[in-house]
Scaffold this motif. Sequence first.
Motif, PDB file in Angstrom:
ATOM      1  N   LEU A  49      32.806  34.999  29.138  1.00  0.00           N
ATOM      2  CA  LEU A  49      32.773  34.838  30.590  1.00  0.00           C
ATOM      3  C   LEU A  49      31.620  35.665  31.143  1.00  0.00           C
ATOM      4  O   LEU A  49      31.559  36.884  30.940  1.00  0.00           O
ATOM      5  CB  LEU A  49      34.093  35.285  31.213  1.00  0.00           C
ATOM      6  N   ILE A  50      30.738  34.994  31.886  1.00  0.00           N
ATOM      7  CA  ILE A  50      29.590  35.656  32.505  1.00  0.00           C
ATOM      8  C   ILE A  50      29.795  35.644  34.010  1.00  0.00           C
ATOM      9  O   ILE A  50      30.055  34.585  34.604  1.00  0.00           O
ATOM     10  CB  ILE A  50      28.272  34.960  32.136  1.00  0.00           C
ATOM     11  N   GLN A  51      29.691  36.797  34.622  1.00  0.00           N
ATOM     12  CA  GLN A  51      29.823  36.932  36.067  1.00  0.00           C
ATOM     13  C   GLN A  51      28.535  37.494  36.646  1.00  0.00           C
ATOM     14  O   GLN A  51      28.064  38.560  36.225  1.00  0.00           O
ATOM     15  CB  GLN A  51      30.988  37.862  36.433  1.00  0.00           C
ATOM     16  N   LEU A  52      27.993  36.771  37.596  1.00  0.00           N
ATOM     17  CA  LEU A  52      26.823  37.237  38.338  1.00  0.00           C
ATOM     18  C   LEU A  52      27.328  37.833  39.645  1.00  0.00           C
ATOM     19  O   LEU A  52      27.726  37.109  40.568  1.00  0.00           O
ATOM     20  CB  LEU A  52      25.857  36.083  38.600  1.00  0.00           C
ATOM     21  N   LYS A  53      27.329  39.145  39.741  1.00  0.00           N
ATOM     22  CA  LYS A  53      27.825  39.846  40.918  1.00  0.00           C
ATOM     23  C   LYS A  53      26.646  40.308  41.762  1.00  0.00           C
ATOM     24  O   LYS A  53      26.039  41.351  41.517  1.00  0.00           O
ATOM     25  CB  LYS A  53      28.691  41.040  40.511  1.00  0.00           C
ATOM     26  N   PHE A  54      26.333  39.489  42.750  1.00  0.00           N
ATOM     27  CA  PHE A  54      25.222  39.819  43.637  1.00  0.00           C
ATOM     28  C   PHE A  54      25.722  40.680  44.795  1.00  0.00           C
ATOM     29  O   PHE A  54      26.931  40.831  45.027  1.00  0.00           O
ATOM     30  CB  PHE A  54      24.585  38.537  44.186  1.00  0.00           C
ATOM     31  N   LEU A  55      24.781  41.246  45.497  1.00  0.00           N
ATOM     32  CA  LEU A  55      25.120  42.003  46.692  1.00  0.00           C
ATOM     33  C   LEU A  55      25.622  41.059  47.786  1.00  0.00           C
ATOM     34  O   LEU A  55      25.289  39.873  47.803  1.00  0.00           O
ATOM     35  CB  LEU A  55      23.894  42.778  47.186  1.00  0.00           C
TER      36      LEU A  55
END
Length: 485
Positions: free
Chosen positions: A221-227
Amino acid sequence: MRHLVFLLPALLLLLALPDTRGRYNDDFDDGEDIAEFDDNDFAEFEDVSEDPAVDVEKEPPPRAAPSSPPIVDDEDEAMVEDEDAQDEFEDADAQDQDMYSKYDNEEFEGYKKTNPSFKDTLKYSEVPAHLQNSWESYYMEILMVTGLLAYIMNYLIGKNKNSRLAQAWFNSHRELLESNFALVGDDGTSKEATSTGQLNQENEHIYNLWCSGRVCCEGMLIQLKFLKRQDLLNVLARMMRPVCDQVQVKVTLNDEDMDTFVFAVGSRKTIARLQKEMQDLSEFCGDKPKSGAKYGIPESLSILSEMGEVTDGVMDNKMVHYLTSHADKIESIHFSDQFSGPKVMQEEGQPLKLPETKKTLLFTFNVPGMGNTSPKDMDGLLPLMNMVIYSIDKLKKLRLNREGKQKADRNRARVEENFLKQTHAQRQEAAQTRREEKKRAEKEKIMSEEDPDRQRRLEEAAQRREQKKLEKKQMKMKQIKVKAM
């Protein structure tokens, strides 16, 4: 006869001429000379020529010649009468005004007029600011509308930027992921696993990507946590304390594809924080984090390991190269066979048992730019994804020796024993609570029975059960004493 008719008027004319002449001469019979009269008469005109300025002033204005009445047609007769009537009304109004002004002057003669000043007696109160019809009365509304427009504009701009960054990351990593996983981008909406080939948007600043279909791992699982660029308040807060975007990768391995150990490497502050918050790191890695200078990695990174053997096995040349080349982008790397997440405080009513654990690899990467991220920065994370794939293959081959395996088993038994000791009192309280609830239910059942004989029999049965429990407890105590002797 006809000639006589013409002669008769001529004779009458001749008779009239001497009579007229005589009368003209009679005017001068009073002793006045005709010449003198003529001179005096012309002298009057001479005086007038000598003093023209005085005569001009004394000369009366010429009297206007009476104008002949206008000839009015029958068609215009009604109009003329109306004009005359209007003139009469105007004259009457003028006379009334003259009369009133005459009476007013005579009546108030000798009386000193005083004009009272209304400005002195009347006081005008100022209109409150909220009732005044001006732009200043609407400054609150103007500020609210301006703030709302700014929030909407920031929301649209921030949302679009996060979407562009996520798409840029996926475009640069898609080829690598598709070459290592059979399924890329399953959204979980269908029963059968299907590859959508696109990111799943959780909200405006978090994007997920699920990959599976690879040897030795259940999934990734890849999560892109942007601002939160869509949140104006968060944007203002980041001006005071800048932070960066992050990419988190969680890989779940099969039980037989990873040995029993716990290992972590990352920045000093992050490793110290994880040791306090994570359940497995706090229990199996009791020592302080160590510097990685021994293995050739930057001093900004610290290592936390259950055993030294694990550190030697993980930190090979290729792993050291990844850590050295991308030390500024690595937040933390966490390998554990006892991963259960952060510490959870057991609440009343919950089952008192050890949390479920899985063999997990966790990677947290920082995106360069400290908030001012560009699509090129997202492309620069591709080597770190290669490190993730390399770590999966390496941990499958890494095996502890006999001593390391025994030490790891002892550590897990110790953790379980400590957990049982900590929860022993709580489990006793829970068992006592269950016994009291059972007794209370039996008493309520006996008291609710209407038949006295049946009620008596139920009480006797309850007493017999209690007696049997006491006898069994006494027998156990005697057996323990015999064994002790």
